[in-house]
Design an enzyme around this catalytic site. Structure first.
Site, PDB file in Angstrom:
ATOM      1  N   GLY A   1      47.457  56.767  38.227  1.00 54.86           N
ATOM      2  CA  GLY A   1      46.222  57.366  38.731  1.00 54.86           C
ATOM      3  C   GLY A   1      45.092  56.358  38.720  1.00 54.86           C
TER       4      GLY A   1
ATOM      5  N   ASN B   1      52.227  59.869  36.234  1.00 55.48           N
ATOM      6  CA  ASN B   1      51.112  59.377  35.421  1.00 55.48           C
ATOM      7  C   ASN B   1      50.177  58.433  36.169  1.00 55.48           C
ATOM      8  OD1 ASN B   1      49.823  58.319  32.744  1.00 55.48           O
ATOM      9  ND2 ASN B   1      50.747  56.499  33.678  1.00 55.48           N
TER      10      ASN B   1
ATOM     11  N   GLY C   1      47.612  52.050  30.102  1.00 51.86           N
ATOM     12  CA  GLY C   1      47.431  52.471  28.707  1.00 51.86           C
ATOM     13  C   GLY C   1      48.270  53.672  28.306  1.00 51.86           C
TER      14      GLY C   1
ATOM     15  N   GLY D   1      29.806  62.461  39.204  1.00 54.66           N
ATOM     16  CA  GLY D   1      30.283  61.150  39.652  1.00 54.66           C
ATOM     17  C   GLY D   1      31.785  61.088  39.883  1.00 54.66           C
TER      18      GLY D   1
ATOM     19  N   TYR E   1      39.156  62.111  26.478  1.00 53.92           N
ATOM     20  CA  TYR E   1      38.892  60.665  26.446  1.00 53.92           C
ATOM     21  C   TYR E   1      39.843  59.958  25.473  1.00 53.92           C
ATOM     22  CZ  TYR E   1      34.914  61.256  29.444  1.00 53.92           C
ATOM     23  OH  TYR E   1      34.137  61.532  30.529  1.00 53.92           O
TER      24      TYR E   1
ATOM     25  N   ASP F   1      34.643  56.123  40.903  1.00 52.21           N
ATOM     26  CA  ASP F   1      33.525  56.998  40.560  1.00 52.21           C
ATOM     27  C   ASP F   1      32.223  56.653  41.272  1.00 52.21           C
ATOM     28  OD1 ASP F   1      35.373  57.985  38.796  1.00 52.21           O
ATOM     29  OD2 ASP F   1      34.321  57.356  36.978  1.00 52.21           O
TER      30      ASP F   1
ATOM     31  N   TYR G   1      37.891  62.413  41.952  1.00 49.37           N
ATOM     32  CA  TYR G   1      38.861  62.392  40.849  1.00 49.37           C
ATOM     33  C   TYR G   1      39.113  63.813  40.320  1.00 49.37           C
ATOM     34  CZ  TYR G   1      40.844  60.988  36.283  1.00 49.37           C
ATOM     35  OH  TYR G   1      41.644  60.816  35.172  1.00 49.37           O
TER      36      TYR G   1
HETATM   37  P1  NDP Z   1      45.451  52.682  33.537  1.00 50.78           P
HETATM   38  O1  NDP Z   1      44.472  52.239  34.561  1.00 50.78           O
HETATM   39  O2  NDP Z   1      45.551  51.944  32.245  1.00 50.78           O
HETATM   40  O3  NDP Z   1      46.891  52.734  34.172  1.00 50.78           O
HETATM   41  C1  NDP Z   1      47.121  53.269  35.437  1.00 50.78           C
HETATM   42  C2  NDP Z   1      48.492  52.880  35.862  1.00 50.78           C
HETATM   43  O4  NDP Z   1      48.724  53.426  37.171  1.00 50.78           O
HETATM   44  C3  NDP Z   1      48.697  51.376  35.959  1.00 50.78           C
HETATM   45  O5  NDP Z   1      49.963  51.058  35.422  1.00 50.78           O
HETATM   46  C4  NDP Z   1      48.688  51.104  37.460  1.00 50.78           C
HETATM   47  O6  NDP Z   1      49.526  50.041  37.829  1.00 50.78           O
HETATM   48  C5  NDP Z   1      49.253  52.413  37.985  1.00 50.78           C
HETATM   49  N1  NDP Z   1      48.880  52.646  39.377  1.00 50.78           N
HETATM   50  C6  NDP Z   1      47.655  52.846  39.882  1.00 50.78           C
HETATM   51  N2  NDP Z   1      47.722  53.026  41.213  1.00 50.78           N
HETATM   52  C7  NDP Z   1      49.039  52.925  41.544  1.00 50.78           C
HETATM   53  C8  NDP Z   1      49.757  53.003  42.760  1.00 50.78           C
HETATM   54  N3  NDP Z   1      49.141  53.225  43.919  1.00 50.78           N
HETATM   55  N4  NDP Z   1      51.088  52.862  42.723  1.00 50.78           N
HETATM   56  C9  NDP Z   1      51.725  52.624  41.566  1.00 50.78           C
HETATM   57  N5  NDP Z   1      51.104  52.547  40.386  1.00 50.78           N
HETATM   58  C10 NDP Z   1      49.785  52.680  40.381  1.00 50.78           C
HETATM   59  O7  NDP Z   1      45.133  54.227  33.292  1.00 50.78           O
HETATM   60  P2  NDP Z   1      45.350  55.162  32.022  1.00 50.78           P
HETATM   61  O8  NDP Z   1      46.542  54.783  31.263  1.00 50.78           O
HETATM   62  O9  NDP Z   1      44.053  55.270  31.327  1.00 50.78           O
HETATM   63  O10 NDP Z   1      45.606  56.562  32.765  1.00 50.78           O
HETATM   64  C11 NDP Z   1      46.893  57.062  33.042  1.00 50.78           C
HETATM   65  C12 NDP Z   1      46.730  58.466  33.623  1.00 50.78           C
HETATM   66  O11 NDP Z   1      46.035  59.270  32.690  1.00 50.78           O
HETATM   67  C13 NDP Z   1      45.915  58.483  34.916  1.00 50.78           C
HETATM   68  O12 NDP Z   1      46.486  59.423  35.805  1.00 50.78           O
HETATM   69  C14 NDP Z   1      44.540  58.939  34.452  1.00 50.78           C
HETATM   70  O13 NDP Z   1      43.849  59.595  35.469  1.00 50.78           O
HETATM   71  C15 NDP Z   1      44.915  59.877  33.313  1.00 50.78           C
HETATM   72  N6  NDP Z   1      43.857  60.057  32.321  1.00 50.78           N
HETATM   73  C16 NDP Z   1      43.359  59.006  31.590  1.00 50.78           C
HETATM   74  C17 NDP Z   1      42.381  59.225  30.617  1.00 50.78           C
HETATM   75  C18 NDP Z   1      41.841  58.123  29.766  1.00 50.78           C
HETATM   76  O14 NDP Z   1      40.955  58.391  28.944  1.00 50.78           O
HETATM   77  N7  NDP Z   1      42.304  56.894  29.889  1.00 50.78           N
HETATM   78  C19 NDP Z   1      41.849  60.562  30.382  1.00 50.78           C
HETATM   79  C20 NDP Z   1      42.448  61.584  31.199  1.00 50.78           C
HETATM   80  C21 NDP Z   1      43.407  61.329  32.119  1.00 50.78           C
HETATM   81  P3  NDP Z   1      48.929  48.639  38.382  1.00 50.78           P
HETATM   82  O15 NDP Z   1      48.014  48.138  37.296  1.00 50.78           O
HETATM   83  O16 NDP Z   1      50.132  47.802  38.630  1.00 50.78           O
HETATM   84  O17 NDP Z   1      48.187  49.019  39.630  1.00 50.78           O
END
Ligand code: NDP
Length: 248
Positions: free
Chosen positions: A92, A90, A17, A151, A187, A96, A155
């Site tokens: 992650g 990015n 996202g 929880g 969020y 939880d 993280y």
């Molecule tokens: P998503 O789950 O939508 O996207 C996470 C992305 O990370 C996916 O493209 C996934 O790829 C990739 N990814 C996960 N693990 C790996 C790995 N081991 N190697 C390579 N790629 C990996 O998350 P968001 O867009 O919501 O979050 C993005 C960042 O923002 C994260 O770090 C999250 O912690 C942080 N964040 C998000 C918030 C939110 O409200 N959404 C709030 C605060 C922080 P694939 O699907 O191919 O595994």
């Protein structure tokens, strides 16, 4: 909008996202953008969707928790697009559960992907950035790394750790034209958050002073600014972007 013409950007986890919005925003600013993924089918579909909107994003399979795969990733990007000028860490995950129930596997998975990845990916780009005398590293943390969250001991620890990394590395590279910053979103209306039952989501929104969830484009706009020349005096900082939910 930053002027990133001629720059090469790697956004890890760009098919998710927030990462997707960052990829498109940096591309709008003129950067050549690459991202990596684990899930090939999802990534190919995402790439095709982006292409349909006029974006040419280069994608590679690489797990950020593997140093070897990150080394290969950087080599491929350099060969295909040129040396990496901008890195957005990015990618992650969350696993939880309350600490009492948390398994070592749940702890390790989050540490490896959210924190070890900073070593694995940044290690590939920092020397070339310093040699070039220009570089931007932006680490995507979280409001819950700043305030903690029930929880999310794993993280929150990983996300708080990110900013320790940011502050230390920023001091090491500041004189070489390289900035390192943390962005801590609150969020955001990504699929993950929208999947939360409406009733619970409404409770979350009630705790956000601006009265709504954030959107990925708002995070991307801040990252874009931090990648610009104009942001050269901003380094080692943690930028909260959370609708006022946690003020520091
Ligand atoms: P998503 O789950 O939508 O996207 C996470 C992305 O990370 C996916 O493209 C996934 O790829 C990739 N990814 C996960 N693990 C790996 C790995 N081991 N190697 C390579 N790629 C990996 O998350 P968001 O867009 O919501 O979050 C993005 C960042 O923002 C994260 O770090 C999250 O912690 C942080 N964040 C998000 C918030 C939110 O409200 N959404 C709030 C605060 C922080 P694939 O699907 O191919 O595994």
């Amino acid at each position: 909008m930053a002027n990133l013409n001629g720059k090469v950007a790697l956004v890890t986890g760009g098919t998710g996202g927030i990462g997707a919005a960052i990829c498109l925003r940096l591309a709008d600013s003129g950067a050549k953008v690459a991202t990596n993924y684990r899930n090939e089918e999802k990534a190919r579909k995402w790439q095709a969707d982006a292409k349909g909107k006029g974006y040419d994003i280069t994608i590679y399979q690489a797990d950020v928790s593997s140093l070897e795969e990150c080394t290969d990733l950087a080599k491929k990007i350099e060969a295909d697009l040129g040396p990496i000028d901008i890195l957005v860490n990015n990618a992650g995950i969350t696993k939880d559960t309350t600490f009492r129930k948390m398994t070592k596997e749940q702890w390790d998975a989050v540490m490896k992907i959210n924190l070890d990845s900073l070593y694995n990916v940044t290690k590939q780009v920092i020397e070339p950035m310093m040699e070039k005398g220009w570089g931007r590293v932006v680490n995507i943390s979280s409001i819950n790394g700043q305030k903690g969250q029930m929880g999310q001991a794993n993280y929150a620890a990983s996300k708080a750790g990110m900013h320790g990394f940011t502050m230390s590395l920023a001091q090491e590279v500041a004189r070489k034209g390289v900035t390192v910053n943390t962005v801590s979103p609150g969020y955001i209306a990504t699929e993950m958050v929208m999947a939360v039952p409406e009733e619970i989501r409404n409770k979350i929104i009630a705790g956000i002073p601006v009265g709504r969830l954030g959107n990925s484009e708002e995070i991307a706009a801040l990252v874009d600014y931090l990648c610009s020349d104009e942001a050269g005096f901003a380094t080692g900082a943690n930028f909260s972007i959370n609708g006022g939910q946690h003020m520091m």
